[in-house]
Write an enzyme that holds these catalytic residues in place. Structure first.
Site, PDB file in Angstrom:
ATOM      1  N   SER A 155      62.272 -59.606 -11.091  1.00  8.96           N
ATOM      2  CA  SER A 155      63.338 -59.953 -12.142  1.00  8.96           C
ATOM      3  C   SER A 155      62.765 -61.088 -13.284  1.00  8.96           C
ATOM      4  O   SER A 155      61.957 -61.860 -12.872  1.00  8.96           O
ATOM      5  CB  SER A 155      64.565 -60.906 -11.580  1.00  8.96           C
ATOM      6  OG  SER A 155      65.022 -60.159 -10.532  1.00  8.96           O
ATOM      7  N   HIS A 201      67.358 -53.350 -11.340  1.00 11.12           N
ATOM      8  CA  HIS A 201      66.128 -53.042 -10.970  1.00 11.12           C
ATOM      9  C   HIS A 201      65.945 -51.313 -11.274  1.00 11.12           C
ATOM     10  O   HIS A 201      65.768 -50.582 -10.166  1.00 11.12           O
ATOM     11  CB  HIS A 201      66.115 -53.121  -9.454  1.00 11.12           C
ATOM     12  CG  HIS A 201      65.709 -54.660  -9.011  1.00 11.12           C
ATOM     13  ND1 HIS A 201      66.823 -55.376  -9.146  1.00 11.12           N
ATOM     14  CD2 HIS A 201      64.626 -55.413  -8.706  1.00 11.12           C
ATOM     15  CE1 HIS A 201      66.483 -56.758  -8.630  1.00 11.12           C
ATOM     16  NE2 HIS A 201      65.123 -56.749  -8.428  1.00 11.12           N
ATOM     17  N   ALA A 223      61.187 -63.073  -8.861  1.00  9.29           N
ATOM     18  CA  ALA A 223      62.271 -64.286  -8.842  1.00  9.29           C
ATOM     19  C   ALA A 223      62.217 -64.889  -7.449  1.00  9.29           C
ATOM     20  O   ALA A 223      62.299 -64.221  -6.577  1.00  9.29           O
ATOM     21  CB  ALA A 223      63.265 -63.898  -9.501  1.00  9.29           C
ATOM     22  N   TYR A 264      65.949 -55.353   2.387  1.00 10.35           N
ATOM     23  CA  TYR A 264      67.315 -55.365   2.591  1.00 10.35           C
ATOM     24  C   TYR A 264      68.152 -54.136   2.383  1.00 10.35           C
ATOM     25  O   TYR A 264      69.358 -53.939   2.578  1.00 10.35           O
ATOM     26  CB  TYR A 264      67.882 -56.615   2.006  1.00 10.35           C
ATOM     27  CG  TYR A 264      67.701 -56.834   0.540  1.00 10.35           C
ATOM     28  CD1 TYR A 264      68.653 -56.116  -0.120  1.00 10.35           C
ATOM     29  CD2 TYR A 264      66.886 -57.557  -0.198  1.00 10.35           C
ATOM     30  CE1 TYR A 264      68.364 -56.042  -1.769  1.00 10.35           C
ATOM     31  CE2 TYR A 264      66.861 -57.611  -1.527  1.00 10.35           C
ATOM     32  CZ  TYR A 264      67.515 -56.869  -2.210  1.00 10.35           C
ATOM     33  OH  TYR A 264      67.416 -56.938  -3.746  1.00 10.35           O
ATOM     34  N   GLU A 265      67.563 -53.354   1.466  1.00 15.98           N
ATOM     35  CA  GLU A 265      68.133 -52.192   0.954  1.00 15.98           C
ATOM     36  C   GLU A 265      68.420 -51.173   2.298  1.00 15.98           C
ATOM     37  O   GLU A 265      69.082 -50.029   1.957  1.00 15.98           O
ATOM     38  CB  GLU A 265      67.705 -51.402  -0.118  1.00 15.98           C
ATOM     39  CG  GLU A 265      67.863 -52.262  -1.388  1.00 15.98           C
ATOM     40  CD  GLU A 265      67.106 -51.673  -2.669  1.00 15.98           C
ATOM     41  OE1 GLU A 265      67.472 -50.679  -3.161  1.00 15.98           O
ATOM     42  OE2 GLU A 265      65.881 -52.205  -3.073  1.00 15.98           O
ATOM     43  N   HIS A 312      73.561 -63.800  -8.227  1.00 16.64           N
ATOM     44  CA  HIS A 312      72.570 -62.981  -8.711  1.00 16.64           C
ATOM     45  C   HIS A 312      72.227 -63.110 -10.217  1.00 16.64           C
ATOM     46  O   HIS A 312      71.319 -63.134 -10.845  1.00 16.64           O
ATOM     47  CB  HIS A 312      72.903 -61.612  -8.330  1.00 16.64           C
ATOM     48  CG  HIS A 312      71.872 -60.595  -8.620  1.00 16.64           C
ATOM     49  ND1 HIS A 312      70.489 -60.521  -8.320  1.00 16.64           N
ATOM     50  CD2 HIS A 312      71.915 -59.427  -9.538  1.00 16.64           C
ATOM     51  CE1 HIS A 312      69.777 -59.474  -8.788  1.00 16.64           C
ATOM     52  NE2 HIS A 312      70.798 -58.965  -9.458  1.00 16.64           N
ATOM     53  N   HIS A 347      63.412 -53.070  -1.891  1.00 13.84           N
ATOM     54  CA  HIS A 347      63.528 -54.196  -1.031  1.00 13.84           C
ATOM     55  C   HIS A 347      63.907 -53.740   0.401  1.00 13.84           C
ATOM     56  O   HIS A 347      64.680 -52.796   0.684  1.00 13.84           O
ATOM     57  CB  HIS A 347      64.602 -55.178  -1.596  1.00 13.84           C
ATOM     58  CG  HIS A 347      64.190 -55.650  -2.723  1.00 13.84           C
ATOM     59  ND1 HIS A 347      64.749 -55.178  -4.207  1.00 13.84           N
ATOM     60  CD2 HIS A 347      63.637 -56.604  -3.406  1.00 13.84           C
ATOM     61  CE1 HIS A 347      64.210 -55.558  -5.181  1.00 13.84           C
ATOM     62  NE2 HIS A 347      63.507 -56.837  -4.818  1.00 13.84           N
ATOM     63  N   ASN A 389      65.854 -70.294  -9.676  1.00  6.29           N
ATOM     64  CA  ASN A 389      66.903 -71.496  -9.217  1.00  6.29           C
ATOM     65  C   ASN A 389      66.125 -72.293  -8.210  1.00  6.29           C
ATOM     66  O   ASN A 389      65.305 -71.846  -7.651  1.00  6.29           O
ATOM     67  CB  ASN A 389      67.978 -70.502  -8.529  1.00  6.29           C
ATOM     68  CG  ASN A 389      67.481 -69.642  -7.272  1.00  6.29           C
ATOM     69  OD1 ASN A 389      66.939 -68.332  -7.696  1.00  6.29           O
ATOM     70  ND2 ASN A 389      67.642 -70.186  -6.205  1.00  6.29           N
ATOM     71  N   MET A 404      62.692 -62.486  -1.453  1.00  8.28           N
ATOM     72  CA  MET A 404      63.068 -61.468  -0.690  1.00  8.28           C
ATOM     73  C   MET A 404      62.042 -60.127  -0.743  1.00  8.28           C
ATOM     74  O   MET A 404      62.402 -59.007  -0.494  1.00  8.28           O
ATOM     75  CB  MET A 404      64.534 -60.798  -0.827  1.00  8.28           C
ATOM     76  CG  MET A 404      65.575 -61.978  -0.801  1.00  8.28           C
ATOM     77  SD  MET A 404      67.220 -61.374  -1.123  1.00  8.28           S
ATOM     78  CE  MET A 404      67.969 -63.048  -1.413  1.00  8.28           C
ATOM     79  N   SER A 405      60.909 -60.474  -1.278  1.00  5.71           N
ATOM     80  CA  SER A 405      59.946 -59.321  -1.551  1.00  5.71           C
ATOM     81  C   SER A 405      58.544 -59.956  -1.493  1.00  5.71           C
ATOM     82  O   SER A 405      58.340 -60.949  -0.612  1.00  5.71           O
ATOM     83  CB  SER A 405      60.269 -58.753  -3.129  1.00  5.71           C
ATOM     84  OG  SER A 405      59.728 -59.814  -3.876  1.00  5.71           O
TER      85      SER A 405
HETATM   86  N1  HPA Z   1      66.607 -66.767  -2.206  1.00  7.56           N
HETATM   87  C1  HPA Z   1      65.786 -65.859  -2.033  1.00  7.56           C
HETATM   88  N2  HPA Z   1      65.421 -64.968  -2.993  1.00  7.56           N
HETATM   89  C2  HPA Z   1      65.737 -65.488  -4.363  1.00  7.56           C
HETATM   90  C3  HPA Z   1      66.018 -66.621  -4.547  1.00  7.56           C
HETATM   91  C4  HPA Z   1      66.567 -67.561  -3.647  1.00  7.56           C
HETATM   92  O1  HPA Z   1      66.991 -68.677  -3.887  1.00  7.56           O
HETATM   93  N3  HPA Z   1      66.235 -66.700  -5.846  1.00  7.56           N
HETATM   94  C5  HPA Z   1      65.441 -65.425  -6.256  1.00  7.56           C
HETATM   95  N4  HPA Z   1      65.234 -64.688  -5.369  1.00  7.56           N
END
Ligand code: HPA
Length: 278
Positions: free
Chosen positions: A31, A62, A114, A86-87, A248, A84, A236, A212-213
């Site tokens: 991202s 994506h 990200a 989680y998909e 998101h 990912h 963040n 998450m990757s």
């Molecule tokens: N946690 C997990 N994955 C993320 C985050 C987060 O705060 N920000 C961007 N991807």
């Protein structure tokens, strides 16, 4: 030949039926870097859906394609959109693209993402050079019969993120006047963002950022002997560190704001890799 390697071979043959491009660097666009391709000399693109058996991402934002082209003089393949865990894909599918790009010829894997900032001093919009990782919260992509064609059964993981590439990244950041952070990336499965307690745990374990990757891709790439460099865009502050709930949308907006710096740095690093590792 095992099933996983057979599928990889089918994908490879499908790619080779459509392009003979040989990348030196494989770049995974997270991202904030999604439109990175607009700055490279594109030779060809290939939708993931045009590759037989290739896992196609379902996350909004994506889009899924390989972009073949040049950053400076360096031949690169960019992944616009990653898959990912989680998909719902098996881990072997999640890391298939990294394996495929190695098969295409890439020696360096450049991972971007990200991530949520965990350690003190991280701010939204920061870039973090990944110097180490914790992958223990996701299944290893190496579980199952070892694929001897790719690497050994018990690969060493003492230097997942290549020291020379870390030095290159530091030097490029400094030349661009970017105050880059450094740290350990921890991968959770997602798709839920972490609870404050999970973030506290991640920090206790030594993580500086969570996402998450990436970590699983790095394990698979290290197994194959690729040199890996990774940068997180801290989109963040992770849950419990930030006072506001995560969305998101916010993650993408902050990543978009950091995009110009992120792009300049990635370009400089790839050009430098071309000079020193070519
Ligand atoms: N946690 C997990 N994955 C993320 C985050 C987060 O705060 N920000 C961007 N991807």
């Amino acid at each position: 030949m095992g099933e996983v390697y057979e599928k990889l071979t089918r994908c490879y043959e499908s790619v080779r039926a459509q392009t003979d491009f040989e990348p030196q660097v494989a770049l995974v666009l997270g991202s904030g870097l999604g439109d990175y391709a607009s700055g490279i000399r594109v030779k060809q693109t290939l939708d993931y859906s045009e590759i037989e058996g290739f896992p196609v991402s379902t996350v909004p934002g994506h889009a899924g394609k390989f972009i073949f082209g040049y950053v400076g003089d360096v031949p690169v393949v960019c992944m616009q959109g990653r898959v990912h865990y989680y998909e719902g894909y098996p881990m072997s599918d999640v890391v298939l693209p990294a394996r495929l790009m190695k098969r295409m010829g890439a020696k360096v894997l450049f991972l971007t993402n990200a991530a949520g900032g965990v350690s003190l001093g991280m701010r939204a919009g920061d870039l973090m050079l990944i110097t180490g990782q914790i992958a223990s919260f996701v299944p290893s992509p190496l579980i199952g019969a070892n694929i001897d064609e790719l690497g050994e059964r018990f690969p060493d993981m003492s230097e997942i993120y290549n020291r020379d590439l870390i030095m290159i990244a530091r030097k490029c950041a400094s030349e661009l006047g970017i105050d880059i952070k450094e740290g350990t990336y921890l991968q959770f499965t997602g798709p839920a963002y972490e609870s404050p307690q999970e973030v506290a745990m991640a920090r206790l374990l030594g993580a500086d950022a969570v996402g998450m990757s990436t970590a699983c891709e790095a394990v698979a790439a290290n197994h194959m002997g690729m040199k890996i460099v990774g940068i997180s865009c801290i989109s963040n502050l992770a849950c419990g560190i930030s006072a506001v709930p995560l969305s998101h949308k916010e993650v993408q907006e902050t990543a978009d704001q950091a995009a110009p710096r992120f792009k300049a740095l990635v370009t400089a690093i790839i050009e430098e890799i071309g000079k020193s590792c070519g």
